[in-house]
Structures are given as C-alpha cells and as structure tokens.
Design an enzyme around this catalytic site. Sequence first.
Site, short mmCIF file in Angstrom:
data_model
loop_
_atom_site.label_atom_id
_atom_site.label_comp_id
_atom_site.label_asym_id
_atom_site.label_seq_id
_atom_site.Cartn_x
_atom_site.Cartn_y
_atom_site.Cartn_z
CD GLU A 130 -4.19 -6.24 2.43
OE1 GLU A 130 -4.89 -5.66 3.28
OE2 GLU A 130 -2.98 -6.00 2.28
CD GLU A 144 -3.14 -0.67 2.19
OE1 GLU A 144 -2.82 -0.26 3.32
OE2 GLU A 144 -4.32 -0.81 1.83
C1 LIG Z 1 -8.23 2.17 5.12
C2 LIG Z 1 -7.21 1.11 5.42
C3 LIG Z 1 -5.80 1.66 5.36
C4 LIG Z 1 -4.87 0.79 6.13
N1 LIG Z 1 -4.78 -0.56 5.52
C5 LIG Z 1 -5.10 -1.63 6.16
S1 LIG Z 1 -5.86 -1.76 7.69
C6 LIG Z 1 -5.95 -3.55 7.72
C7 LIG Z 1 -5.09 -4.00 6.55
C8 LIG Z 1 -3.68 -4.46 6.98
O1 LIG Z 1 -3.04 -3.48 7.74
C9 LIG Z 1 -2.84 -4.78 5.74
O2 LIG Z 1 -1.53 -5.13 6.13
C10 LIG Z 1 -2.75 -3.56 4.84
O3 LIG Z 1 -2.05 -3.91 3.66
C11 LIG Z 1 -4.13 -3.07 4.47
N2 LIG Z 1 -4.89 -2.86 5.67
#
Ligand SMILES: CCCC/N=C1\SC[C@@H]2[C@H](O)[C@H](O)[C@@H](O)CN12
Length: 654
Positions: free
Chosen positions: A264, A186
């Site tokens: 995911e 991300e």
């Molecule tokens: C709006 C969500 C942004 C943060 N991303 C998240 S919160 C739960 C999951 C895990 O942390 C995962 O490791 C992230 O890649 C994506 N994600």
Amino acid sequence: MAPKKLSCLRSLLLPLSLTLLLPQADTRSFVVDRGHDRFLLDGAPFRYVSGSLHYFRVPRVLWGDRLLKMRWSGLNAIQFYVPWNYHEPQPGVYNFNGSRDLIAFLNEAALANLLVILRPGPYICAEWEMGGLPSWLLRKPEIHLRTSDPDFLAAVDSWFKVLLPKIHPWLYHNGGNIISIQVENEYGSYRACDFSYMRHLAGLFRALLGEKILLFTTDGPEGLKCGSLQGLYTTVDFGPADNMTKIFTLLRKYEPHGPLVNSEYYTGWLDYWGQNHSTRSVSAVTKGLENMLKLGASVNMYMFHGGTNFGYWNGADKKGRFLPITTSYDYDAPISEAGDPTPKLFALRDVISKFQEVPLGPLPPPSPKMMLGPVTLHLVGHLLAFLDLLCPRGPIHSILPMTFEAVKQDHGFMLYRTYMTHTIFEPTPFWVPNNGVHDRAYVMVDGVFQGVLERNMRDKLFLTGKLGSKLDILVENMGRLSFGSNSSDFKGLLKPPILGQTILTQWMMFPLKIDNLVKWWFPLQLPKWPYPQAPYGPTFYSKTFPILGSVGDTFLYLPGWTKGQVWINGFNLGRYWTKQGPQQTLYVPRFLLFPRGALNKITLLELEDVPLQPQVQFLDKPILNSTSTLHRTHINSLSADTLSASEPMELSGH
Ligand SMILES: CCCC/N=C1\SC[C@@H]2[C@H](O)[C@H](O)[C@@H](O)CN12
C-alpha cells in the site's frame, strides 16, 4: 464463469505486446525466487506495478472504463479487497449479483490484461463500514472480532467456504489472473495479536485454495511483529513521507530474501467529515515510487482509483473522537472519483515507463460533464408523517432502549420513542450518559425538533413537555469503525437517556426502511405535504426534473442544506454534510440519470435545517476541499453563470 482467454476483440484493442499470450494452465506459475530477491512469473523475472481500486465503490457499468485507464497508466496488476458485509448481508444469505459480481470484475480485469492481487480479509479496513465485517456478527454482543473466538471463526469459515471456491478457478496457476492473496489486513495493528487466529486463517486458505497460491500479509512497520506469520510472505505499507530505507531494512528482518513489496503505497489519503481535505503532492508520490522501483521492489499504489462510499457504506476512525469517513473516496488518487485522469496519473505513468513498457495509444478522454439547475425541491413531509410506511412491521417494545444490532437494523436510521411521564414546565437537561449516542440523535417533542445530540460531544438539550408528550429520538448510524477500535462499534442508544433526574424507560424502537420507501416513491409524483411551512428536523424534500439534452457526469451541490441523505432515481447516492465539509458535492454518475426529457427524481432526507430556498445545483466540477468557513468563500468564487442558471436549463453536455 471460468477464466476466459482474452477475447479476440479485446486482444486486438490492446497492443500485441500487452496481450499476455497465456501459456496453458499447467505451465503457469507465480512464485518467490528467494535466490534473486524477485518474483518469477512462468519462470521469468517479474515485478508488479499495481494499483488499488475497489469494485464495491464503482458501479459495475464503469468497471471496464476504470480498468482500461489503469492498464493504460502502465500498471500490470490491480489489487482489491472483498468486503464480507457486501456479499453476505444476512447470515447465510449471499449476493454476488450486479455491482457485487466479483467474478465479472475478475473477468473485466483479465480483459484489461491486468493481474490481480486479492485481499479477501475477513477484515479489510479500507474505510469501509466495520472494516468489511458484517454487523450481524454483533448480534452476539460478546463476540471477539478478529480473534480465534469460536463464534467469530464459525462465521468466517462459513463465509470463506462460499467465497474461496468461487475464486479457486481464477488463481493464476489454474488459468486465472490472481497471482497472490492476502491473509487478514494489518493484523499487527490490532491489539489481539492472536496467532491462533492467523494460523487458522492460513490453514483455511491452504485447505480451500491449495498449496501453490502465494499467500502474504501486509502491515505498517509497527505491526510486523504481530501481523507476520511463518509461511505467509511478509509485506509492508507506507507512504511518500515515510523513510523507505528504514522500513525496508526492518522488513528484511522478516523476509531476509525475496522481493521487497510495498502493498500500500499511499498516493493520497482519506477524508473525514469536519476535517480538511487530504492530498499528497505529485512530486512526493512520484519520487517515492521511482526510488522503490529502482530497488526492484514490487509496489501497489493505494488508491489508484478511489471511487465513492455510496449509501451507508462509509467506515469511521477513532482518533480521540469518532470520525466518520466522507462519502467521496476520491483519495486524491491518480484517477479521480469521476474516473478522470489527473496530473498525478501522467506523472506516475512517466515514472513507470522508465522501468517497463507502458501501453501506447491515447487515454480515453474525460467523461462528459453536465451542469443543471438550480432545481427547487418541494417539501414532501416530515419523517414522522411516514412512520407507518417506514416501519411497516411496527415498533419493538422494551423497557430499555435496544441497539441497532439487537433489532437487526444494520444501517441508516432508527426512531426511538417514549412518552413523558409528567409535565415539565421549566427547560430540563436531557442527555444520554456514557457517550451513549452512536452516532447522532435528532430529538423531537410532539414532532417539534429540539436539536441534536452527538457521539463524543457532552452536549445536553433542555426540554419542556406535557404529561404524555411524545419524545422521539431519530438515531443515525454514521458508519461503524473500520479502524482504530479494539471493541465492537454498536449503534443506537447504548444507554437509557436521562431527563432531569429521571432515567427514561418504556421505549419503542422503529427500525426505518427508508430506502425501500424512497424506491417506492421514486416513480411517483407525491403531493405536497399539507404542512403550512417547512418544519425543522428530519424532513423529506423531492423534485422531478427533465434533462433536455444528453446526460453527463455531474456533482450534486447542496448550498445552505445542513446534513442528510440523497437518492437519485431511487439510488442511494450517500450522505451529505454541507455544514461540516470538506466535501460539498456528491458525485452523480451519468448512468443514474434519464436523458432527453424523461423525468428524473431527486429525494433528500434533510435531518436538520433547510435553506430559505430549498434548491440544489448540479455542477460540472466537484468541491471536496471546502469546510464550512472556507465554503462561503468558495461560493463567492463560483462563476456567476454556475449559480444564476435558470431552471431547468438545457444541458451543455460537454
Ligand atoms: C497509520 C495507518 C493505520 C491505518 N491503516 C490505513 S489508513 C488507510 C489505509 C486503508 O485503511 C487500508 O485498508 C489499510 O490496510 C491501511 N490503511
């Protein structure tokens, strides 16, 4: 260990249709077929239905159990991260043993006939401590994490030059089960938007893994701009409540052709201490999955099995204020924290069965559960009484307080000590400016507990003391930010505390090696500490107890305790925070416990207040959704026998 063909026993265990008759390495391939918007596995159309589980949140002895249940659920692949900080605890020191044996986990996945989508980072988020980055990076305080900062890239290169050659033989085209590898995580959600950094990573992966392996990125819809990169296959992540059509349409701007991929798909969600327990409905999750599978998309469900943040490994978020993640990573996932199938699992299996073959035969039964207690703990002693043992090298001296990272204390606790330079008769304000407590400070004057200062709270304490009184501040690292921060999350006292008008200087820092001491204590029955009564503040309690029958998985329940850390037979089970909730119990895997009358030992470090009766219970069900107000209601609802069981009761190993 090179990838083995499925052992004959395992291939017999799995229906023949599930045993991939693995062609020779030279004909193996996993590629994107842009002409037909699909993947090809060995030249045949292929769609993966995958689930995430994290080997670093599951003890090694349970890996096989979890993987077989995921295979039985109809998955043909799993997805997992590799946390850098789990494998390189100090610069140049590597650990791939026991529950860190990544290759053994890959082999277990192969034995369960599961392909692998690997996500080695270097940053992984995952609600894991510092998002998987090692905290020793912060010993260079000016480092710019997740950028092309030369100091950061030097450490990344060094780490990947150790890790990537280990997984090279496990790439699918080399005879292994890894079909694709994610670059970063991300990245589009991170403010840096440093394309040089992403290009550096892509080049490093190509140099060390070759040209054949499929490399990809994953971003939320808002992150695609900065997170995607030419030459890396673009994928997205979103949950059941999101607009799938809108997001996949946006994705097509980056990948006009090739399979749609949700890397995911959220089956549940994470929990923060002090917030309500998160859940996602079975109907919403299954409907979203079915809609994606109808589109021909490949999907990874995050999480399929969550597991546990044992020890100090939880991460944290920043949403206006600092929010540490709970010890349980149950995630309301299809397989519960204790490894039990949930209704969500069966519902998802039904959906998958509409699109591809699912294994026949029964699912392994839920694990045996155990109730025990109440177990009455005895007071071992105040933390300060063991300072010499907890900090055998003695304190570090400095005019101003130093951070955990500056003294190379990565996790847990550090004691800060100074002396009062004059007598204070009237209660005088004491605080740490600029939100400088990272993350919780337990304040004592001459060993007497005065109260707690917290990050993001503007609390002040009011102290009195004599000239020369000891002012002790035990600071707890509650886990470094894993998401939501564009800056480094240093721990400790980041500014010198102020007492009245005086900036306090001349500090001693005692990095505390609590786990080493508890492991040493674990086999010993320590004498009751000669305290007339339980002091408040950081105090050790302990008890040895036999389990007369067989052992089972169980859930440690700490009614009336406030906040602290727990060890079972020297294993750091994680943090409890009964007062905050929503988690009220800690999962205790049965393999941690000794059966048939052998002595087990529980040790608590309670940081604040203890109950009148210093007892704990072992329940046969978890309590994950009870905040402090709800909690009392929940207590009333617990069955009488659960709470009134005599100690020690013969176990009902059911
Ligand atoms: C709006 C969500 C942004 C943060 N991303 C998240 S919160 C739960 C999951 C895990 O942390 C995962 O490791 C992230 O890649 C994506 N994600």
